[in-house]
Design a protein around this motif. Structure first.
Motif, PDB file in Angstrom:
ATOM      1  N   ASP A 177       0.833  -1.212   0.000  1.00  0.00           N
ATOM      2  CA  ASP A 177       0.000   0.000   0.000  1.00  0.00           C
ATOM      3  C   ASP A 177       0.868   1.264   0.000  1.00  0.00           C
ATOM      4  OD1 ASP A 177      -2.455  -1.108  -0.270  1.00  0.00           O
ATOM      5  OD2 ASP A 177      -2.871  -1.268   1.873  1.00  0.00           O
ATOM      6  N   THR A 178       2.070   1.159   0.571  1.00  0.00           N
ATOM      7  CA  THR A 178       2.992   2.304   0.543  1.00  0.00           C
ATOM      8  C   THR A 178       3.410   2.606  -0.904  1.00  0.00           C
ATOM      9  OG1 THR A 178       3.785   1.757   2.763  1.00  0.00           O
ATOM     10  CG2 THR A 178       5.175   3.216   1.452  1.00  0.00           C
ATOM     11  N   PHE A 179       3.702   1.557  -1.660  1.00  0.00           N
ATOM     12  CA  PHE A 179       3.992   1.753  -3.097  1.00  0.00           C
ATOM     13  C   PHE A 179       2.832   2.476  -3.782  1.00  0.00           C
ATOM     14  CE2 PHE A 179       7.162  -1.863  -3.016  1.00  0.00           C
ATOM     15  CZ  PHE A 179       8.214  -1.145  -3.548  1.00  0.00           C
ATOM     16  N   ARG A 180       1.602   2.048  -3.424  1.00  0.00           N
ATOM     17  CA  ARG A 180       0.407   2.629  -4.052  1.00  0.00           C
ATOM     18  C   ARG A 180       0.288   4.123  -3.721  1.00  0.00           C
ATOM     19  NH1 ARG A 180      -3.240  -1.723  -2.621  1.00  0.00           N
ATOM     20  NH2 ARG A 180      -2.030  -2.928  -4.111  1.00  0.00           N
ATOM     21  N   VAL A 181       0.481   4.452  -2.445  1.00  0.00           N
ATOM     22  CA  VAL A 181       0.393   5.862  -2.003  1.00  0.00           C
ATOM     23  C   VAL A 181       1.434   6.710  -2.750  1.00  0.00           C
ATOM     24  CG1 VAL A 181       0.775   7.422  -0.036  1.00  0.00           C
ATOM     25  CG2 VAL A 181      -0.572   5.336   0.269  1.00  0.00           C
ATOM     26  N   PHE A 182       2.675   6.206  -2.815  1.00  0.00           N
ATOM     27  CA  PHE A 182       3.739   6.931  -3.516  1.00  0.00           C
ATOM     28  C   PHE A 182       3.377   7.119  -4.994  1.00  0.00           C
ATOM     29  CE2 PHE A 182       6.083   6.653   0.240  1.00  0.00           C
ATOM     30  CZ  PHE A 182       7.368   7.161   0.115  1.00  0.00           C
ATOM     31  N   GLY A 183       2.883   6.049  -5.624  1.00  0.00           N
ATOM     32  CA  GLY A 183       2.541   6.117  -7.048  1.00  0.00           C
ATOM     33  C   GLY A 183       1.500   7.183  -7.347  1.00  0.00           C
ATOM     34  N   VAL A 184       0.403   7.192  -6.563  1.00  0.00           N
ATOM     35  CA  VAL A 184      -0.668   8.184  -6.766  1.00  0.00           C
ATOM     36  C   VAL A 184      -0.134   9.595  -6.486  1.00  0.00           C
ATOM     37  CG1 VAL A 184      -2.919   8.986  -5.922  1.00  0.00           C
ATOM     38  CG2 VAL A 184      -2.511   6.532  -6.272  1.00  0.00           C
ATOM     39  N   ALA A 185       0.638   9.735  -5.405  1.00  0.00           N
ATOM     40  CA  ALA A 185       1.180  11.056  -5.047  1.00  0.00           C
ATOM     41  C   ALA A 185       2.059  11.598  -6.173  1.00  0.00           C
ATOM     42  CB  ALA A 185       1.980  10.953  -3.748  1.00  0.00           C
ATOM     43  N   PHE A 186       2.921  10.746  -6.754  1.00  0.00           N
ATOM     44  CA  PHE A 186       3.822  11.215  -7.812  1.00  0.00           C
ATOM     45  C   PHE A 186       3.046  11.600  -9.070  1.00  0.00           C
ATOM     46  CE2 PHE A 186       7.342   8.368  -5.867  1.00  0.00           C
ATOM     47  CZ  PHE A 186       7.539   9.299  -4.861  1.00  0.00           C
TER      48      PHE A 186
END
Length: 414
Positions: A177-186
């Motif tokens: 989920d951390t990967f997901r948060v980073f992806g959306v944020a970027f």
């Protein structure tokens, strides 16, 4: 149409917004440097949740694939910065970067991670990375090195910011989920920052500013095919390669040298890496300013003398204090080369074909990024200690200083 205002501000002040936007974009792009925070939780995820056997080395591999894709994509896509303009190029790079992180949150094998995170994410960073540099070189003919260094500050600082955010999120919501948060944020941040970006009119100069006669005499507007026929290009490429090789050899072993050689507690050694990252970021505007002030050859020689001095100090008298001073200097000089090289490229070869010219020069960073950590590991295995790495760095720095002194000369002076 001549530039009158940038986002409602007079051009003189408004152009600094492009540096700020470039800095924010680079904080997103540089999050790759926080990869070490993901290694342990990812290994646990593959073993515990997916029942796969993976080694730490396999989980470290996406970092190398990412850096290789980044280094290859930048020269290959440099021409599109001029064709598409800075806005479109940044959005394309940002979409691929965000997609790489998002798809990484769905992988079920290490090989998929190499492809989606390493290749797609790395290519995205390679496409977008050249834009803040190209913007700074064109909007700031009067403070080129300093502006480039500030824009690139974000890439150096990124590890400090993204590692802390990841360190907070992973225990809270899990690594995927951390990967997901980073992806959306970027995806969101890079796209929003890209919208106002544009190049100035050709030949833009701030009102009342005239280039110094020495700078006019030094600059020769070359395209890429003309650049590669000059000794200056080869001198710059080799210096950049040595600066990155020495710096990345040191960076890749910072934590183990602290623990194994000078006996610092592992927790403190890890915390110090965050301090070193600040020097890595700060080295960019400092050496960028130095390149403007003293010209590229002198800035290069100073950086190599600092690299040699720091390595000598640690090699001859390894202690906790020499370790901290030496690694602050080594990380600062590596950051410095990421400002010296783009500034020198614009100073010697002009800005008419800049994205393609600097893309080719930047391959030196890619070569150093791949060779440095590998070489450090090989020397450690063959000598039995990380201290054996430093005499090699001293030798490389001396060669770099000589090449910088004799070859980093304006084309016109030849």
């Amino acid at each position: 149409m001549h530039d009158k205002h940038i986002l409602g501000l007079p051009v003189e002040r408004g152009r600094w917004l492009y540096v700020l936007l470039g800095l924010i974009i680079n904080i997103c792009l540089g999050s790759i440097y926080a990869w070490s925070v993901f290694v342990r939780p990812l290994t646990d995820y593959f073993i515990t949740d997916l029942g796969k056997t993976v080694t730490s080395n396999e989980i470290l591999m996406p970092f190398s694939v990412f850096l290789a894709a980044f280094a290859i994509a930048m020269p290959l896509t440099g021409k599109y910065i001029d064709q598409w303009g800075p806005r479109k190029t940044t959005i394309v790079g940002g979409l691929l970067t965000g997609l790489g992180w998002l798809l990484a949150s769905m992988v079920t094998s290490v090989e998929m991670l190499y492809l989606v995170y390493g290749v797609i994410g790395g290519a995205g960073v390679g496409i977008a990375y050249g834009v803040p540099v190209a913007l700074a070189t064109r909007w700031f003919p009067d403070k080129r090195g300093f502006a480039v260094g500030l824009a690139l500050l974000g890439f150096g600082f990124s590890a400090f910011i993204s590692a802390n955010i990841a360190g907070y999120l992973i225990p809270l919501i899990g690594v995927m989920d951390t990967f997901r948060v980073f992806g959306v944020a970027f995806l969101v941040i890079i796209t929003l920052c890209a919208l106002p970006l544009r190049f100035p009119e050709p030949g833009y100069a701030p009102p009342g500013w005239r280039p110094a006669p020495s700078a006019i005499a030094e600059t020769c507007e070359c395209d890429r095919s003309q650049m590669i026929r000059t000794p200056t290009f080869y001198g710059l490429w080799i210096c950049y390669f040595i600066g990155c090789l020495a710096g990345l050899m040191a960076i890749s072993i910072a934590q183990p040298v602290g623990v194994e050689v000078v006996g610092i507690a592992p927790v403190l050694a890890t915390a110090l890496v965050g301090v070193f990252a600040i020097f890595n970021g700060g080295g960019r505007p400092f050496f960028g300013w130095l390149t403007d002030f003293l010209r590229p050859a002198r800035a290069a020689v100073i950086s190599f003398l600092l690299i040699a001095g720091a390595s000598m100090m640690l090699w001859v008298a390894p202690s906790q204090i020499t370790y901290i001073i030496a690694f602050c200097l080594l990380w600062g000089c590596l950051g410095g080369w990421l400002a010296i090289a783009p500034t020198a490229t614009a100073r010697f070869f002009g800005t008419c074909d800049y994205p393609r010219c600097y893309g080719l020069v930047f391959l030196a960073y890619g070569a150093g990024a791949i060779a440095g950590p590998q070489l450090a590991g090989f020397i450690r295995d063959s000598t039995g200690s990380y201290l054996g790495v430093f005499p090699y760095i001293i030798g490389l720095a001396v060669i770099g200083a000589l090449i910088g002194h004799f070859l980093l000369k304006p084309i016109n002076s030849r």
